[in-house]
Structures are given as C-alpha cells and as structure tokens.
Write a protein that holds these residues in place. Structure first.
Motif, short mmCIF file in Angstrom:
data_model
loop_
_atom_site.label_atom_id
_atom_site.label_comp_id
_atom_site.label_asym_id
_atom_site.label_seq_id
_atom_site.Cartn_x
_atom_site.Cartn_y
_atom_site.Cartn_z
N ILE A 71 -53.06 39.25 42.31
CA ILE A 71 -53.65 37.99 41.85
C ILE A 71 -52.62 36.87 41.93
N ALA A 72 -51.38 37.16 41.54
CA ALA A 72 -50.31 36.16 41.61
C ALA A 72 -50.02 35.76 43.05
N LEU A 73 -50.11 36.71 43.97
CA LEU A 73 -49.87 36.40 45.38
C LEU A 73 -50.90 35.44 45.94
N GLU A 74 -52.13 35.52 45.42
CA GLU A 74 -53.22 34.70 45.95
C GLU A 74 -52.95 33.21 45.84
N ARG A 75 -52.18 32.80 44.83
CA ARG A 75 -51.96 31.36 44.64
C ARG A 75 -50.71 30.86 45.35
N LEU A 76 -50.05 31.73 46.11
CA LEU A 76 -48.85 31.33 46.84
C LEU A 76 -49.19 31.07 48.31
N PRO A 77 -48.63 30.02 48.91
CA PRO A 77 -48.89 29.74 50.33
C PRO A 77 -48.31 30.84 51.22
N MET B 283 -39.84 37.54 49.81
CA MET B 283 -40.01 38.54 50.88
C MET B 283 -39.52 39.94 50.48
N PRO B 284 -38.35 40.06 49.83
CA PRO B 284 -37.90 41.42 49.45
C PRO B 284 -38.84 42.10 48.46
N VAL B 285 -39.47 41.31 47.59
CA VAL B 285 -40.40 41.89 46.62
C VAL B 285 -41.66 42.39 47.33
N LEU B 286 -42.12 41.65 48.33
CA LEU B 286 -43.28 42.10 49.11
C LEU B 286 -42.95 43.39 49.86
N ALA B 287 -41.72 43.49 50.37
CA ALA B 287 -41.31 44.73 51.05
C ALA B 287 -41.32 45.90 50.08
N LEU B 288 -40.86 45.66 48.85
CA LEU B 288 -40.87 46.71 47.83
C LEU B 288 -42.29 47.17 47.52
N GLU B 289 -43.22 46.20 47.46
CA GLU B 289 -44.61 46.55 47.18
C GLU B 289 -45.18 47.41 48.30
N ILE C 93 -40.46 32.90 40.49
CA ILE C 93 -41.70 33.53 40.95
C ILE C 93 -41.41 34.94 41.46
N GLY C 94 -40.31 35.08 42.19
CA GLY C 94 -39.91 36.40 42.66
C GLY C 94 -39.65 37.37 41.52
N LEU C 95 -39.00 36.88 40.47
CA LEU C 95 -38.76 37.71 39.28
C LEU C 95 -40.06 38.13 38.63
N SER C 96 -40.99 37.19 38.53
CA SER C 96 -42.29 37.50 37.92
C SER C 96 -43.03 38.56 38.73
N LEU C 97 -43.02 38.44 40.05
CA LEU C 97 -43.67 39.43 40.91
C LEU C 97 -43.00 40.80 40.79
N LEU C 98 -41.68 40.79 40.75
CA LEU C 98 -40.95 42.06 40.65
C LEU C 98 -41.23 42.74 39.32
N TYR C 99 -41.36 41.94 38.25
CA TYR C 99 -41.67 42.50 36.94
C TYR C 99 -43.04 43.18 36.94
N MET C 100 -44.02 42.52 37.55
CA MET C 100 -45.36 43.12 37.64
C MET C 100 -45.32 44.42 38.43
N LEU C 101 -44.54 44.43 39.51
CA LEU C 101 -44.42 45.64 40.32
C LEU C 101 -43.71 46.75 39.55
#
Length: 263
Positions: free
Chosen positions: A123-129, A140-146, A105-113
């Motif tokens: 949109i992907a973040l919305e389905r994560l707790p 967490m590191p991907v969110l910091a990058l965003e 999931i982290g890889l997928s988020l980083l790819y989108m970023l």
C-alpha cells in the motif's frame, strides 16, 4: 520553538549524542505538537514565518524517527513516522522536499518488511512514483529485499545487511534477518526429518554451537536424537481432530424435522 530546535539539532549532531538528553528534548517537542503550536491548521504560502516553523518541525521529527530506532522504541517510531508523512504529503505544496525524505520512506518500508506487514508495504509503494522506486538509493535496496523475501531467497537477505545505504538501517535489518531465519527454520522443519546441527547452522547462517543457534533451537523446540541430529519428525505430527458425529447427526435430524413442518 527556536531554542528547542537548536538544542535538539546540536545534541543529535554530536558524534556520540546523549540519547537520554535527546529523548527529554523530544518529549518537550511532542508536548508542543499536542498543544497545537507546531502544526497550523491553515498554511499560507505568503507567510515565511509559518513555513520556517513547518520546516523546523519536520527536521525535528526526522531526528525523532532516527532516535526512536536507535533506542529501539518502535512504537514511538510508528508515531513519529505517521506525523512525518503529513509534512511530506500534506504540506508538500508549501515546503521544499526534505533531503532526508527518501531515507525516512526507505526506513518505513524496511520496518514494514521486517515486521512482516507485507500488505502495508505494498500500500505504501502505491503512493510512490515509479521513477523513485527504480532509481533512489534508499528505496531500491528495500525493494530488492522484498523480492528476496517473496521468492524465499533468504540467504540473500542474510548477505544484504552489509550493503544497506545508511547505518541507521541496521536495526531493522537485524529484525528482518531474524524474520528470515524463522522462515528458514520453518522450511527446514517441513522439508527434513533429521539434520545435523552443523548443517542446520550453515543453512541459517549461524555458527554451530553458537548462542543464536541455541536460542533458536530452544524457541522452536528442536530436540536431538540418539545420533546427535535434530529430529523434526515429531514437529510435523498433527493432532487428530475429533469429529462431533453425534452433535452433527442431532442438528441434521432437527433441521429435517423443521423442514417437514414447513412442507
């Protein structure tokens, strides 16, 4: 499926896996998926054989995701990731959570970023707790990058590559760093009329006179003036838009004539 699964796992677990061989085995696996052998339409909790089959398919897809990143086949990455999410979210009632799930999931988020697909990212973040977003070491590191990206703190992105939670994140970090440098270059062009090559290299986190800097200069059409500074003034000159006054006047007169006929 049993022998194919063992072959893929054995090859990928090697210290230096044969990427060509892995690709061939994953190609066979893909054909079996297309044939419907590995994705049952109905899943039963009381069928251990079916559950084992799903777990193995999920494991192979996780390997396929990492293989596609390693060979830089990002179209394949998107396909495998889309299939993998079905196992994470649609079959979650029948399967135990994968140990690799959060990393994927982290890889997928980083790819989108890295590809600047910010809307898809959120949109992907919305389905994560929320607990996962605040505590998981892969996400967490991907969110910091965003946050750095949205705040324009591009220097932080350049520094963050060394602190990623897994080596496989490296390729996407290279893409994100490239995106960040393009944003920095765009800001430089709009903020300065001139800048020395040394200053530009420092702001971009590149070596003055280095290959990467020269490629960026050529790509963005930066030119040197007589003093040896990059001249950005010409880049900010907007061409004058011609207003088709005659056409507008003709249309307005025609419109007024039609209104008179109606009245």
């Amino acid at each position: 499926m049993s022998n194919l699964y063992k072959d893929i796992k054995a090859e990928w677990s090697k210290r230096a896996p044969n990427l060509l061989r892995c690709g061939q085995l994953l190609g066979i696996f893909k054909m079996e998926i297309l044939g419907g052998f590995l994705m049952p339409h109905e899943v039963s909790k009381s069928n251990p054989q079916q559950k084992d089959q799903l777990v193995r398919s999920r494991d192979v897809l996780e390997i396929a995701v990492e293989h596609s990143i390693t060979v830089k086949d990002y179209a394949a990455f998107e396909r495998y990731m889309a299939q993998l999410k079905m196992y994470y979210y649609d079959y979650d009632k029948f399967l135990e959570p994968s140990q690799e799930m959060h990393k994927m999931i982290g890889l997928s988020l980083l790819y989108m970023l890295a590809t600047n697909r910010i809307a898809d990212f959120h949109i992907a973040l919305e389905r994560l707790p929320s607990a996962l977003l605040l505590q998981d070491r892969f996400i967490m590191p991907v969110l910091a990058l965003e946050n750095y990206f949205m705040e324009g703190r591009y220097n932080k992105i350049l520094e963050a590559k060394k602190s990623m939670p897994s080596e496989i994140y490296g390729n996407f970090m290279d893409m994100l760093v490239h995106t960040a440098r393009e944003e920095i270059a765009s800001c430089i062009e709009k903020s300065y009329l001139k800048m020395t090559p040394k200053q530009a290299a420092q702001r971009l986190g590149l070596r003055a006179g280095g290959k990467e800097l020269l490629e960026l200069v050529e790509r963005r059409h930066w030119t040197l003036d007589a003093q040896g500074n990059y001249d950005y003034a010409a880049l900010n000159i907007k061409p004058k838009d011609e207003v088709p006054a005659n056409d507008i006047a003709t249309h307005n007169l025609s419109y007024a004539t039609e209104l008179e006929k109606i009245v």
